[in-house]
Scaffold this motif. Structure first.
Motif, PDB file in Angstrom:
ATOM      1  N   ASP A 117       0.848  -1.182   0.000  1.00 21.09           N
ATOM      2  CA  ASP A 117       0.000   0.000   0.000  1.00 21.09           C
ATOM      3  C   ASP A 117       0.891   1.241   0.000  1.00 21.09           C
ATOM      4  OD1 ASP A 117      -1.824   1.985   0.298  1.00 21.09           O
ATOM      5  OD2 ASP A 117      -2.886   1.071   1.991  1.00 21.09           O
ATOM      6  N   ILE A 118       0.959   1.886  -1.162  1.00 21.43           N
ATOM      7  CA  ILE A 118       1.842   3.043  -1.299  1.00 21.43           C
ATOM      8  C   ILE A 118       1.371   4.171  -0.387  1.00 21.43           C
ATOM      9  CG2 ILE A 118       2.677   4.793  -2.930  1.00 21.43           C
ATOM     10  CD1 ILE A 118       2.348   2.542  -5.085  1.00 21.43           C
ATOM     11  N   SER A 119       0.048   4.241  -0.128  1.00 17.53           N
ATOM     12  CA  SER A 119      -0.472   5.375   0.633  1.00 17.53           C
ATOM     13  C   SER A 119       0.017   5.380   2.077  1.00 17.53           C
ATOM     14  CB  SER A 119      -1.994   5.370   0.601  1.00 17.53           C
ATOM     15  OG  SER A 119      -2.472   4.280   1.354  1.00 17.53           O
ATOM     16  N   VAL A 120       0.455   4.231   2.585  1.00 17.59           N
ATOM     17  CA  VAL A 120       1.026   4.229   3.936  1.00 17.59           C
ATOM     18  C   VAL A 120       2.530   3.965   3.891  1.00 17.59           C
ATOM     19  CG1 VAL A 120      -1.108   3.575   5.099  1.00 17.59           C
ATOM     20  CG2 VAL A 120       0.431   1.791   4.315  1.00 17.59           C
ATOM     21  N   ASP A 121       3.125   4.205   2.699  1.00 20.18           N
ATOM     22  CA  ASP A 121       4.565   4.041   2.515  1.00 20.18           C
ATOM     23  C   ASP A 121       5.025   2.604   2.782  1.00 20.18           C
ATOM     24  OD1 ASP A 121       7.091   4.878   1.826  1.00 20.18           O
ATOM     25  OD2 ASP A 121       7.641   5.435   3.871  1.00 20.18           O
ATOM     26  N   ARG A 122       4.186   1.654   2.474  1.00 27.45           N
ATOM     27  CA  ARG A 122       4.583   0.246   2.581  1.00 27.45           C
ATOM     28  C   ARG A 122       4.288  -0.422   1.245  1.00 27.45           C
ATOM     29  NH1 ARG A 122       6.185   2.398   6.236  1.00 27.45           N
ATOM     30  NH2 ARG A 122       6.163   1.914   8.457  1.00 27.45           N
ATOM     31  N   PRO A 123       5.072  -0.096   0.204  1.00 26.81           N
ATOM     32  CA  PRO A 123       4.757  -0.637  -1.118  1.00 26.81           C
ATOM     33  C   PRO A 123       5.130  -2.114  -1.273  1.00 26.81           C
ATOM     34  CG  PRO A 123       6.738   0.694  -1.219  1.00 26.81           C
ATOM     35  CD  PRO A 123       6.226   0.803   0.178  1.00 26.81           C
ATOM     36  N   TYR A 124       5.886  -2.639  -0.315  1.00 28.67           N
ATOM     37  CA  TYR A 124       6.389  -4.000  -0.496  1.00 28.67           C
ATOM     38  C   TYR A 124       5.413  -5.039   0.072  1.00 28.67           C
ATOM     39  CZ  TYR A 124       7.735  -2.981   4.311  1.00 28.67           C
ATOM     40  OH  TYR A 124       7.717  -2.617   5.628  1.00 28.67           O
ATOM     41  N   CYS A 125       5.582  -6.271  -0.396  1.00 33.16           N
ATOM     42  CA  CYS A 125       4.798  -7.394   0.111  1.00 33.16           C
ATOM     43  C   CYS A 125       5.516  -7.963   1.333  1.00 33.16           C
ATOM     44  CB  CYS A 125       4.683  -8.461  -0.971  1.00 33.16           C
ATOM     45  SG  CYS A 125       3.918  -9.990  -0.397  1.00 33.16           S
ATOM     46  N   SER A 126       4.778  -8.190   2.405  1.00 33.77           N
ATOM     47  CA  SER A 126       5.413  -8.722   3.608  1.00 33.77           C
ATOM     48  C   SER A 126       5.688 -10.219   3.506  1.00 33.77           C
ATOM     49  CB  SER A 126       4.547  -8.448   4.839  1.00 33.77           C
ATOM     50  OG  SER A 126       4.478  -7.063   5.063  1.00 33.77           O
ATOM     51  N   GLY A 127       5.120 -10.859   2.508  1.00 35.21           N
ATOM     52  CA  GLY A 127       5.529 -12.219   2.175  1.00 35.21           C
ATOM     53  C   GLY A 127       5.022 -13.335   3.069  1.00 35.21           C
ATOM     54  N   ILE A 128       4.589 -13.020   4.285  1.00 30.40           N
ATOM     55  CA  ILE A 128       4.213 -14.086   5.202  1.00 30.40           C
ATOM     56  C   ILE A 128       2.720 -14.082   5.523  1.00 30.40           C
ATOM     57  CG2 ILE A 128       6.461 -14.301   6.316  1.00 30.40           C
ATOM     58  CD1 ILE A 128       5.417 -12.470   8.532  1.00 30.40           C
ATOM     59  N   CYS A 129       2.034 -12.958   5.238  1.00 30.28           N
ATOM     60  CA  CYS A 129       0.670 -12.798   5.767  1.00 30.28           C
ATOM     61  C   CYS A 129      -0.316 -13.775   5.121  1.00 30.28           C
ATOM     62  CB  CYS A 129       0.208 -11.364   5.570  1.00 30.28           C
ATOM     63  SG  CYS A 129       1.494 -10.160   5.873  1.00 30.28           S
ATOM     64  N   CYS A 130      -0.242 -13.968   3.792  1.00 28.84           N
ATOM     65  CA  CYS A 130      -1.153 -14.891   3.128  1.00 28.84           C
ATOM     66  C   CYS A 130      -1.092 -16.251   3.804  1.00 28.84           C
ATOM     67  CB  CYS A 130      -0.782 -15.042   1.659  1.00 28.84           C
ATOM     68  SG  CYS A 130      -1.105 -13.564   0.708  1.00 28.84           S
ATOM     69  N   MET A 131       0.138 -16.645   4.151  1.00 25.14           N
ATOM     70  CA  MET A 131       0.317 -17.975   4.719  1.00 25.14           C
ATOM     71  C   MET A 131      -0.187 -18.035   6.161  1.00 25.14           C
ATOM     72  SD  MET A 131       1.342 -19.791   2.332  1.00 25.14           S
ATOM     73  CE  MET A 131       1.677 -21.265   3.272  1.00 25.14           C
ATOM     74  N   TYR A 132       0.147 -17.009   6.956  1.00 28.09           N
ATOM     75  CA  TYR A 132      -0.278 -17.124   8.358  1.00 28.09           C
ATOM     76  C   TYR A 132      -1.781 -16.935   8.503  1.00 28.09           C
ATOM     77  CZ  TYR A 132       0.086 -11.987   9.495  1.00 28.09           C
ATOM     78  OH  TYR A 132      -0.051 -10.641   9.562  1.00 28.09           O
ATOM     79  N   ILE A 133      -2.396 -16.178   7.583  1.00 25.72           N
ATOM     80  CA  ILE A 133      -3.861 -16.073   7.631  1.00 25.72           C
ATOM     81  C   ILE A 133      -4.484 -17.448   7.374  1.00 25.72           C
ATOM     82  CG2 ILE A 133      -5.893 -15.201   6.439  1.00 25.72           C
ATOM     83  CD1 ILE A 133      -4.511 -12.657   5.952  1.00 25.72           C
ATOM     84  N   ALA A 134      -3.970 -18.121   6.362  1.00 29.73           N
ATOM     85  CA  ALA A 134      -4.506 -19.447   6.042  1.00 29.73           C
ATOM     86  C   ALA A 134      -4.357 -20.371   7.245  1.00 29.73           C
ATOM     87  CB  ALA A 134      -3.781 -20.017   4.826  1.00 29.73           C
ATOM     88  N   LYS A 135      -3.182 -20.265   7.889  1.00 29.52           N
ATOM     89  CA  LYS A 135      -2.941 -21.109   9.070  1.00 29.52           C
ATOM     90  C   LYS A 135      -3.921 -20.773  10.185  1.00 29.52           C
ATOM     91  CE  LYS A 135      -0.141 -19.653  12.043  1.00 29.52           C
ATOM     92  NZ  LYS A 135       1.051 -19.048  12.633  1.00 29.52           N
ATOM     93  N   GLN A 136      -4.098 -19.455  10.417  1.00 33.28           N
ATOM     94  CA  GLN A 136      -4.989 -19.062  11.516  1.00 33.28           C
ATOM     95  C   GLN A 136      -6.440 -19.457  11.202  1.00 33.28           C
ATOM     96  OE1 GLN A 136      -4.168 -14.878  12.221  1.00 33.28           O
ATOM     97  NE2 GLN A 136      -2.445 -15.388  13.547  1.00 33.28           N
TER      98      GLN A 136
END
Lengths: 652, 323
Positions: A393-412
């Motif tokens: 999300d460029i609007s909060v200055d975080r344009p990069y992918c955190s890489g782990i969230c898709c996986m931990y959401i699935a796990k949770q």
């Protein structure tokens, strides 16, 4: 000087658009050039042989090779000329491929440019001096900054290799973020079951010295010989005496202390041991909540403690350690979801971060592993997970992918469906990123086997209705608006650099990117090295990554340190700055701008100040050279005179 | 500067026993000049003057002629008289650790402007007849053999003073006289720079070629500059590395002035000494004023204001934008 010039055709890479024969012929006219020839592949074995033969037959004292980029083959040619008996720094490489043949198609113009580039190299070589490396001794101890899984792995690998390890951890216990996790993807094995033994190993290895609840205060020195000041923060408990029995935590009357380990869900006592598996398992007094330290009355723990370990007069202490290499595994922080006001994180108690949810799921967590809502303790039935909160999300200055969230959401989500079979789990996602071994299969299991409902689209707003939360968003695949009444909303907060990352980088003199992640020396080929010799990276401090990658990088950093320590001395690069003391005016500007701490000021017997280069620390960046007002500090092998000679010859 | 001679002498008499020496001014060889003066003994104090002719920036002696890097062992200080502009040079020297703040006793003299001898000569065609000059209010009173004439002060003071933004010393241990109102606001545009910028590119080139063509590379500008601290190790005079030759052409002159200006980027405090001492009247300071304007715009920094600040070209901040 007798100079030989070798023009490489690089097959047709160069010869295709440069008349190499004409360049060689012209080179014979340049001053000091006694031999010039073009060749199909100068870097090949016969090509190198030709150079070596010419050195002996023409008694060459210096060699110019016009070929590809020095980044490619400078080491090759330096080795070749060294074998033939001349100093490897009596060699220059003109890049007539990337800088010439590849960028233009006009053969005549390219040839002219190649001639000029060779002429410049010859002029520089005429002013080269033979340079020699020196050897410095290596202190075979390693500092590991950060006791998360990456740091633990690095420390254990170094320790297994027989090295002495000093580990510094900011928190009262090692374990990092992984210690807070309930399960790990994609195998759903218990996080503390796989991390716990490694933590215990750190405590038990005799060659690992652990400084928990400590921070790096200052670093000086250079590869092989760093001096590190470590601030041991006051715990108000003598850890040599404390047995971790926990009596004090039972009796402490201040029971509203912020529970950092449980992400603020529930409270703990002012004197506490962060979690049952903590390493070191020692009590610490939180001075913000201790009744005695804030109000001057209480001292209950002091009376209770069976070994009399409480020390209310304890102060921070600075200890100094000497090491030869540093592994930085300082980890990360999670994005503060309050930035997204529309999600209500921090305002609505049932909008929680994924790490808080992780603590809720954990058997050692505040609810004993039973899924409950923080607001009223009710078991939630409708649970919405929102991905990319502070990622992409460029609007909060975080344009990069955190890489782990898709996986931990699935796990949770899987864990939730496992705990509460009659619950509904929704995941609002932008894209699913699961590029790991068994990862995509894991997502599919969540969708197909566990019936987690994936909705592609962003959530626009969350607001309360009664004791529930209304999640409004879009389903961009169906092209409809979606509204879900949820009991609990979990925000998949992204990864950001640790709050202390930038100041630590400045102490270490390593660089970081615009988001505060540490810069590796080369994004592909030197992923654990930094540009500061002797400092290596492991884990998320270098960029978002999951546990397997962090562990892998921890081991990689350890192997780099072991390779470095496999020798007793290190050879230094002689292409470093050098001070002409007669000219130095002692203004100290070089010291101020040096990013590596390679310059220090000294006072001569007559009282005059002069700057001095620590040749082993200097990385040859040339900042001091550019800053020095009267150019008293020169970069060896790239002196002002050499550069001026190259420029001047272009205009002669 | 209004005449503060008596007040200055009084003050120095009172504190002289605690000082090693005092850097001040004394009357010069003619009524249009003062010269720098080291007060070393009690009896020297009566030679001190401070008036509209006290144009020299005395802080340069601190870095170039004496060791003021560390406080003296006996704690005795060097007294130094500074106008507003001079005080900024002193701050810059303190920032760069050429002068220890504890080594100096700063005597601040608020100043409404110092005279420019060249401009007075333009007003009074026969300067040999001048007996005295004096600033009275907004007027310059010139006494000649033929009587007294009065001119508007602004016609006689230096260019830098006409655009002065810091007439009051930014640091001082004592202030002699009342603070005066700056002529321009702190963030005002530099009128001299704006005037040159208003020229077309061709005219600007012509302007500088005309100006710099007169340069004889006597290095007076360099020698007078309080922040040009390399002294006899200056890159202009070394042949190793050989950045500058002695060929007499525009390239070399231009190169000299650019190196001088770039070495002062983010450091020059606009004391105007380089311009005052130029024997051929090149507006040397103007180049530096332009660079200062750029530094102010890009890095929001003005040199010589805060002794604790780090000049922007000697540091790096990831927050810097616009570069």
């Amino acid at each position: 000087m007798r100079i030989g010039v070798f023009i490489c055709q690089c097959g047709t890479n160069i010869a295709g658009t440069v008349d190499t024969r004409a360049v060689a012929k012209k080179a014979m006219e340049f001053p000091d050039v006694v031999f010039a020839v073009d060749y199909m592949y100068t870097c090949s074995e016969p090509g190198q042989k030709e150079i070596q033969d010419a050195i002996s037959s023409h008694r060459l004292q210096g060699v110019v090779v016009a070929a590809c980029s020095p980044r490619m083959h400078e080491p090759t040619f330096r080795r070749a000329v060294k074998k033939a008996g001349i100093n490897p720094y009596m060699f220059e490489q003109a890049n007539i491929r990337e800088h010439c043949s590849w960028i233009g198609t006009d053969r005549e113009a390219n040839t002219r440019k190649a001639i000029d580039m060779v002429r410049m190299s010859v002029e520089k070589l005429r002013r080269n001096q033979a340079l020699f490396s020196t050897q410095v001794a290596v202190n075979k101890r390693v500092l590991v900054i950060g006791g998360g899984v990456a740091g633990i792995q690095a420390a254990l690998d170094c320790s297994d290799g027989g090295l002495e390890v000093v580990m510094v951890e900011r928190e009262p216990s090692i374990g990092g973020k992984m210690a807070k996790l309930d399960k790990t993807f994609p195998t759903i094995d218990c996080s503390s079951c796989i991390l716990g033994p490694k933590m215990v190993d750190v405590a038990q290895k005799e060659n690992i010295r652990l400084y928990a609840y400590s921070e790096v205060e200052a670093i000086s020195g250079y590869i092989g010989n760093f001096k590190v000041d470590i601030r041991k923060k006051a715990t108000y408990v003598d850890w040599n005496a404390c047995t971790g029995c926990g009596e004090c935590t039972q009796k402490c009357p201040s029971k509203k202390a912020f529970d950092h380990f449980n992400e603020g869900l529930g409270a703990t006592t002012a004197i506490n041991i962060p979690f049952p598996q903590a390493i070191p398992k020692k009590a610490r007094i939180d001075s913000d909540y201790c009744r005695y330290l804030t109000g001057g009355k209480c001292r209950v723990c002091e009376k209770i403690c069976p070994v009399k370990a409480i020390r209310f007069d304890m102060k921070d202490e600075i200890v100094t350690e000497e090491v030869g290499a540093i592994i930085v595994a300082s980890g990360y922080d999670l994005f503060d979801a309050r930035v997204y006001g529309e999600y209500g994180g921090g305002r609505y108690p049932d909008v929680i971060s994924a790490m808080q949810y992780e603590r809720i799921l954990s058997a050692s967590g505040p609810y004993g592993g039973h899924i409950r809502r923080p607001s009223d303790g009710r078991e939630p039935k409708e649970i919405v997970f929102i991905s990319c909160v502070g990622s992409r999300d460029i609007s909060v200055d975080r344009p990069y992918c955190s890489g782990i969230c898709c996986m931990y959401i699935a796990k949770q989500a899987i864990m939730t469906r496992d705990h509460i079979p009659d619950s509904n789990c929704y995941v609002s996602y932008m894209d699913i990123r699961a590029p790991g071994k068994g990862y995509d299969e894991f997502i599919r299991r969540a969708q197909e086997e566990y019936g987690v409902k994936y909705i592609r689209g962003r959530v626009g707003r969350i607001y309360p209705r009664g004791d529930r939360l209304v999640v409004q968003g879009a389903d961009t695949l169906l092209g409809v608006q979606v509204e879900i009444e949820a009991d609990l909303v979990v925000l998949a907060t992204g990864v950001e650099c640790s709050a202390g990352a930038r100041p630590l980088a400045e102490k270490l003199r390593i660089s970081y990117d615009q988001h505060g992640f540490y810069m590796e020396s080369h994004p592909k080929l030197r992923p654990v090295e930094t540009n500061t010799a002797g400092v290596f990276l492991a884990g998320v401090c270098q960029g978002p990554k999951d546990i397997p990658a962090s562990v892998g990088q921890g081991s990689a950093a350890a192997s780099k340190v072991q390779a470095l320590f496999s020798r007793d001395t290190i050879e230094t690069d002689p292409q470093v700055a050098h001070v002409n003391e007669n000219m130095c005016i002692g203004c100290g500007k070089c010291e101020q701008v040096c990013p590596f701490g390679a310059i220090r000021m000294k006072t001569l017997r007559d009282g005059s100040r002069k700057s001095e280069v620590l040749e082993t620390v200097c990385q040859g960046c040339g900042l001091c050279n550019a800053t020095c007002p009267n150019k008293a500090i020169q970069l060896r092998h790239s002196t002002d005179d050499q550069i001026l000679a190259e420029i001047n010859t272009l205009f002669d | 500067m209004d005449d503060k001679t008596n007040a200055l002498r009084e003050h120095v008499k009172g504190i002289f026993s605690n000082l090693e020496l005092v850097l001040g001014w004394e009357p010069g060889y003619d009524p249009l000049h003062t010269r720098p003066f080291y007060v070393r003994t009690e009896s020297d104090i009566d030679r001190l003057t401070a008036n509209c002719l006290s144009f020299q920036n005395l802080t340069r002696y601190l870095a170039k002629s004496m060791n003021a890097v560390d406080p003296a062992a006996d704690g005795r200080k060097i007294g130094v008289c500074v106008k507003g502009c001079d005080s900024r040079s002193l701050v810059a020297l303190i920032q760069e650790k050429f002068v220890s703040r504890d080594r100096v006793y700063v005597i601040g003299l608020p100043c409404r402007g110092t005279l420019d001898a060249r401009r007075i000569r333009a007003l009074v065609p026969d300067p040999a007849r001048i007996r005295s000059v004096n600033a009275e209010g907004d007027e310059l009173v010139v006494e000649t053999d033929r009587g007294i004439s009065r001119f508007a002060l602004d016609r006689a003071i230096a260019r830098k003073c006409l655009q002065c933004r810091y007439p009051n010393p930014v640091i001082h241990d004592v202030l002699i006289g009342d603070p005066v109102t700056p002529r321009l606001k702190i963030d005002a545009e530099n009128p001299s720079v704006a005037a040159v910028e208003a020229l077309s590119l061709e005219d600007r080139l012509l302007f500088w070629e005309n100006q710099l063509d007169r340069c004889i590379r006597c290095f007076a500008c360099r020698n007078a500059c309080p922040l040009c601290v390399c002294q006899n190790h200056c890159i202009m005079e070394t042949r190793m590395p050989k950045w500058i030759t002695q060929y007499r052409n525009m390239n070399e002159k231009f190169m000299f002035h650019m190196i001088h200006a770039l070495h002062l980027a983010g450091r020059c405090t606009e004391c105007g000494e380089c311009e005052r001492v130029c024997p051929v009247g090149i507006p040397v300071a103007l180049i530096k004023e332009k660079i200062n304007a750029i530094i102010y715009e890009m890095l929001d920094y003005e040199s010589g204001i805060d002794p604790e600040a780090v000049p922007p070209l000697l540091t790096f901040s990831p927050k810097e934008t616009g570069i």
